[in-house]
Design a protein around this motif. Structure first.
Motif, PDB file in Angstrom:
ATOM      1  N   HIS A 245      53.017   5.103  46.232  1.00 28.06           N
ATOM      2  CA  HIS A 245      52.697   5.372  47.629  1.00 28.06           C
ATOM      3  C   HIS A 245      52.593   6.892  47.771  1.00 28.06           C
ATOM      4  O   HIS A 245      53.550   7.616  47.456  1.00 28.06           O
ATOM      5  CB  HIS A 245      53.781   4.844  48.564  1.00 28.06           C
ATOM      6  CG  HIS A 245      53.980   3.353  48.494  1.00 28.06           C
ATOM      7  ND1 HIS A 245      52.994   2.449  48.810  1.00 28.06           N
ATOM      8  CD2 HIS A 245      55.073   2.615  48.139  1.00 28.06           C
ATOM      9  CE1 HIS A 245      53.455   1.224  48.664  1.00 28.06           C
ATOM     10  NE2 HIS A 245      54.718   1.291  48.249  1.00 28.06           N
ATOM     11  N   ASN A 247      51.631  10.546  49.968  1.00 28.67           N
ATOM     12  CA  ASN A 247      51.686  11.134  51.308  1.00 28.67           C
ATOM     13  C   ASN A 247      51.216  12.580  51.225  1.00 28.67           C
ATOM     14  O   ASN A 247      51.878  13.415  50.606  1.00 28.67           O
ATOM     15  CB  ASN A 247      53.123  11.066  51.850  1.00 28.67           C
ATOM     16  CG  ASN A 247      53.247  11.689  53.214  1.00 28.67           C
ATOM     17  OD1 ASN A 247      52.323  11.621  54.028  1.00 28.67           O
ATOM     18  ND2 ASN A 247      54.390  12.312  53.477  1.00 28.67           N
ATOM     19  N   VAL A 328      56.271   2.851  43.230  1.00 29.28           N
ATOM     20  CA  VAL A 328      56.778   1.579  43.749  1.00 29.28           C
ATOM     21  C   VAL A 328      57.936   1.110  42.863  1.00 29.28           C
ATOM     22  O   VAL A 328      57.974   1.382  41.664  1.00 29.28           O
ATOM     23  CB  VAL A 328      55.666   0.505  43.812  1.00 29.28           C
ATOM     24  CG1 VAL A 328      54.515   0.958  44.701  1.00 29.28           C
ATOM     25  CG2 VAL A 328      55.155   0.134  42.431  1.00 29.28           C
ATOM     26  N   ASP A 348      47.275   4.745  43.945  1.00 29.65           N
ATOM     27  CA  ASP A 348      47.801   4.692  45.313  1.00 29.65           C
ATOM     28  C   ASP A 348      47.550   3.300  45.894  1.00 29.65           C
ATOM     29  O   ASP A 348      46.416   2.815  45.885  1.00 29.65           O
ATOM     30  CB  ASP A 348      47.124   5.746  46.183  1.00 29.65           C
ATOM     31  CG  ASP A 348      47.783   5.904  47.543  1.00 29.65           C
ATOM     32  OD1 ASP A 348      48.950   5.465  47.698  1.00 29.65           O
ATOM     33  OD2 ASP A 348      47.139   6.471  48.444  1.00 29.65           O
ATOM     34  N   GLU A 350      48.470   0.434  49.251  1.00 31.82           N
ATOM     35  CA  GLU A 350      48.790   0.459  50.662  1.00 31.82           C
ATOM     36  C   GLU A 350      50.295   0.349  50.873  1.00 31.82           C
ATOM     37  O   GLU A 350      50.968  -0.430  50.191  1.00 31.82           O
ATOM     38  CB  GLU A 350      48.089  -0.700  51.394  1.00 31.82           C
ATOM     39  CG  GLU A 350      46.572  -0.567  51.383  1.00 31.82           C
ATOM     40  CD  GLU A 350      45.923  -1.707  52.137  1.00 31.82           C
ATOM     41  OE1 GLU A 350      46.650  -2.507  52.745  1.00 31.82           O
ATOM     42  OE2 GLU A 350      44.673  -1.774  52.105  1.00 31.82           O
ATOM     43  N   SER A 351      50.790   1.105  51.815  1.00 30.46           N
ATOM     44  CA  SER A 351      52.228   1.087  52.101  1.00 30.46           C
ATOM     45  C   SER A 351      52.617  -0.218  52.777  1.00 30.46           C
ATOM     46  O   SER A 351      51.817  -0.852  53.420  1.00 30.46           O
ATOM     47  CB  SER A 351      52.591   2.256  53.013  1.00 30.46           C
ATOM     48  OG  SER A 351      52.247   3.476  52.382  1.00 30.46           O
TER      49      SER A 351
END
Length: 351
Positions: A245, A247, A328, A348, A350-351
């Motif tokens: 994930h 950011n 993850v 990456d 999806e959260s």
């Protein structure tokens, strides 16, 4: 060698063929199946085994069939008399469950590959196989899978047993669990080791490889699409895909990176990080670096600006280091296999 499982309770459907093709493309070379379930119709079993055997032959896959004396009796077959029946169905190896004598196994080994029960075989049986002139080039040792929680093998016992088996000249096989369409009736995965039951199948496979297991088979009939990609990338492309994930990460973060040749204790250092960075990185989110954090050194780090790392063990906050993402949970174990110069790709999700 990687293998997967296909079961014979129903005929091969389109979805099964799609799954089969995915396993082949992901680098799997063997197939395991069984005729030992008493509830299965014998005529259906043989018809489905014929279809599966033909499919294996077309894809150059080695088919192993789990048998027992009771299953053979239900099918009106006898060994070694009917060994050609299985050979004609493209069965390359018979995995012996129970009810077949050491003398019969020795005789069978003159005709085809035979897998013995790795967990239960003892020295006296090996001595008897030698006395009966078994062909040890055709003998292997295969562990069971354990559907019920808490019944999988202890890793230390497993490792000691395997060392003994290898000293006696056997190749060793073990199962890992799948992560989709888990097999009935328990639906808790089909691993050999209890510690692998709920792990990412790739982590479990690499663990088995580290333990010196020669054949690693998925016991359940399926793995997820993302797991297929992880297997294909690692075993075909030699790239370790790690799901994350992210950011506020730079655009180049999903490029192919490499672990440095000099392996650090606390972090995985991705050697292309500083080379790819072309901008000033402002301090942002410089908090606690948990295990599995993805970090990027900011402008306060001086010449280390752009340094990209995966955190192996929890580290304190550092105002020169931005936390830009998190591996993850299921993939954190993959950091153990980020060896020197290993190609690594962060994916990456999806959260």
């Amino acid at each position: 060698m990687l293998g997967f499982s296909a079961y014979l309770h129903s005929s091969l459907k389109k979805a099964d063929l799609v799954m089969f093709d995915k396993f082949v493309k992901a680098g799997f070379k063997g197939v395991f199946t069984s005729i030992n379930l008493p509830e299965d119709d014998p005529e259906v079993l043989l018809a489905n085994l014929k279809s599966l055997g033909q499919l294996c032959a077309e894809n150059k896959l080695e088919l192993t069939l789990d048998i027992s004396s009771s299953a053979l009796k239900r099918l009106n077959l006898d060994l070694p008399r009917d060994i050609k029946t299985f050979q004609d169905l493209h069965v390359a190896m018979l995995r012996i469950d129970d009810g077949i004598s050491i003398q019969e196994m020795a005789q069978l080994s003159q005709e085809m590959k035979i897998a013995l029960n790795a967990s239960t075989i003892v020295q006296s049986e090996i001595d008897e196989l030698k006395s009966d002139q078994a062909n040890f080039d055709n003998l292997e040792a295969w562990h069971n899978y354990y559907p019920r929680e808490n019944t999988g093998l202890d890793v230390n016992w497993f490792n000691e047993k395997n060392q003994w088996l290898k000293q006696n000249g056997f190749k060793v096989m073990a199962f890992i669990a799948g992560d989709e369409n888990l097999r009935a009736p328990v639906y808790k995965g089909l691993p050999t080791l209890e510690e692998n039951r709920y792990e990412n199948p790739l982590v479990a496979a690499l663990n088995m490889n580290e333990l010196g297991v020669d054949r690693i088979y998925v016991g359940d009939p399926a793995i997820t699409a993302t797991t297929f990609e992880q297997f294909r990338n690692y075993f075909v492309e030699d790239t370790l895909q790690i799901r994350v994930h992210l950011n506020q990460a730079p655009d180049y973060i999903q490029s192919i990176f490499h672990q440095r040749a000099d392996v650090s204790r606390d972090v995985v250092r991705l050697k292309e990080g500083r080379l790819l960075n072309k901008t000033e990185i402002k301090p942002l989110n410089s908090g606690l670096r948990r295990r599995g954090s993805i970090t990027l050194d900011n402008v306060l780090a001086g010449r280390y600006q752009g340094e990209l790392q995966l955190v192996k063990y929890q580290l304190p906050a550092d105002n020169t280091v931005n936390v830009i993402g998190q591996i993850v949970d299921a993939d954190i174990g993959l950091m153990k296999y980020c060896v020197a110069n290993q190609a690594i790709q962060l994916i990456d999700i999806e959260s």
